[in-house]
Design a protein around this motif. Structure first.
Motif, PDB file in Angstrom:
ATOM      1  N   ILE A 113      -3.263  20.830   7.007  1.00 11.79           N
ATOM      2  CA  ILE A 113      -2.017  20.262   7.525  1.00 11.79           C
ATOM      3  C   ILE A 113      -1.238  19.706   6.337  1.00 11.79           C
ATOM      4  CG2 ILE A 113      -0.977  18.496   9.009  1.00 11.79           C
ATOM      5  CD1 ILE A 113      -3.569  18.534  10.635  1.00 11.79           C
ATOM      6  N   ILE A 114       0.030  19.995   6.282  1.00 13.31           N
ATOM      7  CA  ILE A 114       0.872  19.422   5.238  1.00 13.31           C
ATOM      8  C   ILE A 114       1.860  18.457   5.906  1.00 13.31           C
ATOM      9  CG2 ILE A 114       2.565  21.310   5.329  1.00 13.31           C
ATOM     10  CD1 ILE A 114       2.906  20.923   2.283  1.00 13.31           C
ATOM     11  N   SER A 115       2.065  17.306   5.291  1.00 14.74           N
ATOM     12  CA  SER A 115       2.948  16.317   5.899  1.00 14.74           C
ATOM     13  C   SER A 115       3.586  15.456   4.814  1.00 14.74           C
ATOM     14  CB  SER A 115       2.178  15.425   6.883  1.00 14.74           C
ATOM     15  OG  SER A 115       1.162  14.703   6.198  1.00 14.74           O
ATOM     16  N   VAL A 116       4.657  14.796   5.197  1.00 15.46           N
ATOM     17  CA  VAL A 116       5.343  13.843   4.317  1.00 15.46           C
ATOM     18  C   VAL A 116       4.955  12.441   4.771  1.00 15.46           C
ATOM     19  CG1 VAL A 116       7.562  12.989   3.504  1.00 15.46           C
ATOM     20  CG2 VAL A 116       7.246  15.447   3.938  1.00 15.46           C
ATOM     21  N   TRP A 117       4.465  11.624   3.846  1.00 15.38           N
ATOM     22  CA  TRP A 117       4.003  10.267   4.166  1.00 15.38           C
ATOM     23  C   TRP A 117       4.859   9.275   3.390  1.00 15.38           C
ATOM     24  CZ3 TRP A 117       0.626   8.433   7.688  1.00 15.38           C
ATOM     25  CH2 TRP A 117       0.202   7.104   7.575  1.00 15.38           C
ATOM     26  N   ASN A 118       5.493   8.377   4.097  1.00 17.46           N
ATOM     27  CA  ASN A 118       6.451   7.456   3.457  1.00 17.46           C
ATOM     28  C   ASN A 118       5.968   6.007   3.399  1.00 17.46           C
ATOM     29  OD1 ASN A 118       8.433   9.486   3.055  1.00 17.46           O
ATOM     30  ND2 ASN A 118       9.047   9.304   5.204  1.00 17.46           N
ATOM     31  N   TYR A 119       4.649   5.785   3.606  1.00 19.05           N
ATOM     32  CA  TYR A 119       4.183   4.408   3.754  1.00 19.05           C
ATOM     33  C   TYR A 119       3.189   3.966   2.672  1.00 19.05           C
ATOM     34  CZ  TYR A 119       6.207   5.467   8.258  1.00 19.05           C
ATOM     35  OH  TYR A 119       7.059   5.882   9.255  1.00 19.05           O
ATOM     36  N   GLY A 120       3.099   4.700   1.586  1.00 17.57           N
ATOM     37  CA  GLY A 120       2.239   4.281   0.488  1.00 17.57           C
ATOM     38  C   GLY A 120       0.831   4.842   0.573  1.00 17.57           C
ATOM     39  N   VAL A 121       0.156   4.885  -0.597  1.00 14.90           N
ATOM     40  CA  VAL A 121      -1.174   5.478  -0.696  1.00 14.90           C
ATOM     41  C   VAL A 121      -2.212   4.659   0.067  1.00 14.90           C
ATOM     42  CG1 VAL A 121      -3.015   6.160  -2.288  1.00 14.90           C
ATOM     43  CG2 VAL A 121      -0.624   6.558  -2.915  1.00 14.90           C
ATOM     44  N   GLU A 122      -2.131   3.329  -0.006  1.00 16.65           N
ATOM     45  CA  GLU A 122      -3.107   2.482   0.662  1.00 16.65           C
ATOM     46  C   GLU A 122      -3.036   2.633   2.176  1.00 16.65           C
ATOM     47  OE1 GLU A 122      -5.600   0.770  -0.621  1.00 16.65           O
ATOM     48  OE2 GLU A 122      -4.992   1.604  -2.564  1.00 16.65           O
ATOM     49  N   GLU A 123      -1.812   2.744   2.697  1.00 14.14           N
ATOM     50  CA  GLU A 123      -1.662   2.945   4.137  1.00 14.14           C
ATOM     51  C   GLU A 123      -2.202   4.314   4.553  1.00 14.14           C
ATOM     52  OE1 GLU A 123      -0.640   1.034   6.615  1.00 14.14           O
ATOM     53  OE2 GLU A 123      -0.494  -0.670   5.243  1.00 14.14           O
ATOM     54  N   LEU A 124      -2.012   5.292   3.692  1.00 16.13           N
ATOM     55  CA  LEU A 124      -2.537   6.621   3.978  1.00 16.13           C
ATOM     56  C   LEU A 124      -4.066   6.594   4.008  1.00 16.13           C
ATOM     57  CD1 LEU A 124      -2.212   9.655   4.400  1.00 16.13           C
ATOM     58  CD2 LEU A 124      -2.050   9.924   1.918  1.00 16.13           C
ATOM     59  N   LYS A 125      -4.660   5.867   3.078  1.00 17.92           N
ATOM     60  CA  LYS A 125      -6.115   5.740   3.049  1.00 17.92           C
ATOM     61  C   LYS A 125      -6.627   5.097   4.334  1.00 17.92           C
ATOM     62  CE  LYS A 125      -9.869   3.770   0.298  1.00 17.92           C
ATOM     63  NZ  LYS A 125     -10.214   2.977  -0.908  1.00 17.92           N
ATOM     64  N   SER A 126      -5.943   4.045   4.786  1.00 20.25           N
ATOM     65  CA  SER A 126      -6.342   3.371   6.029  1.00 20.25           C
ATOM     66  C   SER A 126      -6.196   4.299   7.230  1.00 20.25           C
ATOM     67  CB  SER A 126      -5.490   2.114   6.238  1.00 20.25           C
ATOM     68  OG  SER A 126      -5.680   1.194   5.197  1.00 20.25           O
ATOM     69  N   PHE A 127      -5.117   5.067   7.233  1.00 18.20           N
ATOM     70  CA  PHE A 127      -4.879   6.013   8.327  1.00 18.20           C
ATOM     71  C   PHE A 127      -5.975   7.073   8.365  1.00 18.20           C
ATOM     72  CE2 PHE A 127      -2.797   9.993   9.811  1.00 18.20           C
ATOM     73  CZ  PHE A 127      -2.593   9.613  11.129  1.00 18.20           C
ATOM     74  N   LEU A 128      -6.394   7.561   7.201  1.00 18.20           N
ATOM     75  CA  LEU A 128      -7.446   8.572   7.124  1.00 18.20           C
ATOM     76  C   LEU A 128      -8.773   8.000   7.626  1.00 18.20           C
ATOM     77  CD1 LEU A 128      -7.915  11.511   6.118  1.00 18.20           C
ATOM     78  CD2 LEU A 128      -8.711  10.525   3.968  1.00 18.20           C
ATOM     79  N   GLU A 129      -9.077   6.757   7.247  1.00 17.00           N
ATOM     80  CA  GLU A 129     -10.295   6.110   7.735  1.00 17.00           C
ATOM     81  C   GLU A 129     -10.260   5.944   9.245  1.00 17.00           C
ATOM     82  OE1 GLU A 129     -10.380   2.491   5.548  1.00 17.00           O
ATOM     83  OE2 GLU A 129     -11.179   3.406   3.709  1.00 17.00           O
ATOM     84  N   HIS A 130      -9.086   5.657   9.780  1.00 14.26           N
ATOM     85  CA  HIS A 130      -8.929   5.520  11.230  1.00 14.26           C
ATOM     86  C   HIS A 130      -9.193   6.855  11.930  1.00 14.26           C
ATOM     87  CE1 HIS A 130      -7.289   4.108  15.049  1.00 14.26           C
ATOM     88  NE2 HIS A 130      -6.549   5.206  15.082  1.00 14.26           N
TER      89      HIS A 130
END
Length: 262
Positions: A4-21
């Motif tokens: 999946i390819i996506s655009v993430w506008n909320y920072g690397v740390e938020e992306l890490k938290s989202f992935l853990e979720h």
């Protein structure tokens, strides 16, 4: 699930938290991520290059790629080798941004030469494919209403070429395939399951010519033993049982001169 390819506008740390979720609720399904580096991101064999307001595209090759393809000296039909050049060339024309096409073609030629393909054949194929794509609008190859009839034949040196010409003269498109594949030399690594250990549909004949067809979710050995015990039990009865546990036992009870051929 594929990439999946996506655009993430909320920072690397938020992306890490989202992935853990996601992985917390995903069970056995695990998500990983790959971030853009130097405005570049690989995706499904394509290298995306980010510009200020647009994207460019090139062929993506993994770091472990060794550029090994079917050797020109291999025992395959000549058309198979030409087909390899065509498929790799078409991939460049279909995927790459126009400004990267010549660069990718030059690299492809070097790779093919390292696999012993003659330069003249590479250039000839490049020229034909370039002409095809230039003639087609929006880089889509022309299609015709007429549907070609294809057939696939195993490649036998000296024979397949002659047979292919005969079939093509009669309107058939022929593809030659190698008879020896890696899969033909390897097994699955698993022991074969004997017939007795399998389940499914089975057939048991009788000497009278009739047959019993049944289906079981148990293994066949267990089910046949149940039939055998049911028949033995019915033969020991002096009176007909009200409810036979097997149609075979009822048959033998009614026709004691018949024999079931287990």
């Amino acid at each position: 699930m594929d990439d999946i390819i996506s655009v993430w506008n909320y920072g690397v740390e938020e992306l890490k938290s989202f992935l853990e979720h996601l992985n917390f609720w995903g069970g056995d399904l695990k998500f990983t991520k790959e971030l853009e580096e130097d405005t570049k991101l690989p995706f499904l064999g394509v290298l995306l290059l980010k510009n200020e307001n647009s994207l460019d595209f090139k062929i993506y090759r993994k770091p472990t790629n060794n550029n090994r393809f079917l050797s020109f000296f291999s025992g395959h039909a000549r058309q198979v080798k030409i087909g390899l050049i065509i498929s790799l060339t078409d991939r460049i024309f279909r995927i790459c941004s126009p400004k990267f096409i010549e660069e990718e073609l030059l690299l492809l030629k070097e790779i093919l030469i390292s696999n012993h393909y003659p330069g003249w054949l590479i250039d000839q194929t490049f020229s034909k494919r370039r002409k095809k794509f230039l003639e087609c609008s929006d880089d889509i190859l022309e299609t015709t209403e007429k549907k070609d009839i294809f057939c696939s034949l195993p490649y036998v040196p000296g024979l397949s070429e002659k047979l292919k010409r005969i079939l093509q003269n009669n309107g058939l498109k022929v593809a030659l395939r190698g008879s020896n594949t890696l899969a033909s030399f390897l097994n699955s690594g698993k022991d074969r399951t004997s017939v007795e250990q399998q389940s499914g549909v089975y057939k048991i004949p009788c000497t009278c010519g009739s047959s019993y067809v049944g289906r079981t979710n148990q293994n066949l050995k267990t089910r046949l033993l149940q039939h055998h015990n049911s028949i033995s039990s019915s033969l020991r009865q002096n009176t007909k049982p009200e409810d036979f546990t097997s149609a075979l036992s009822e048959h033998i009870f009614n026709f004691s001169n018949h024999f079931i051929l287990f």
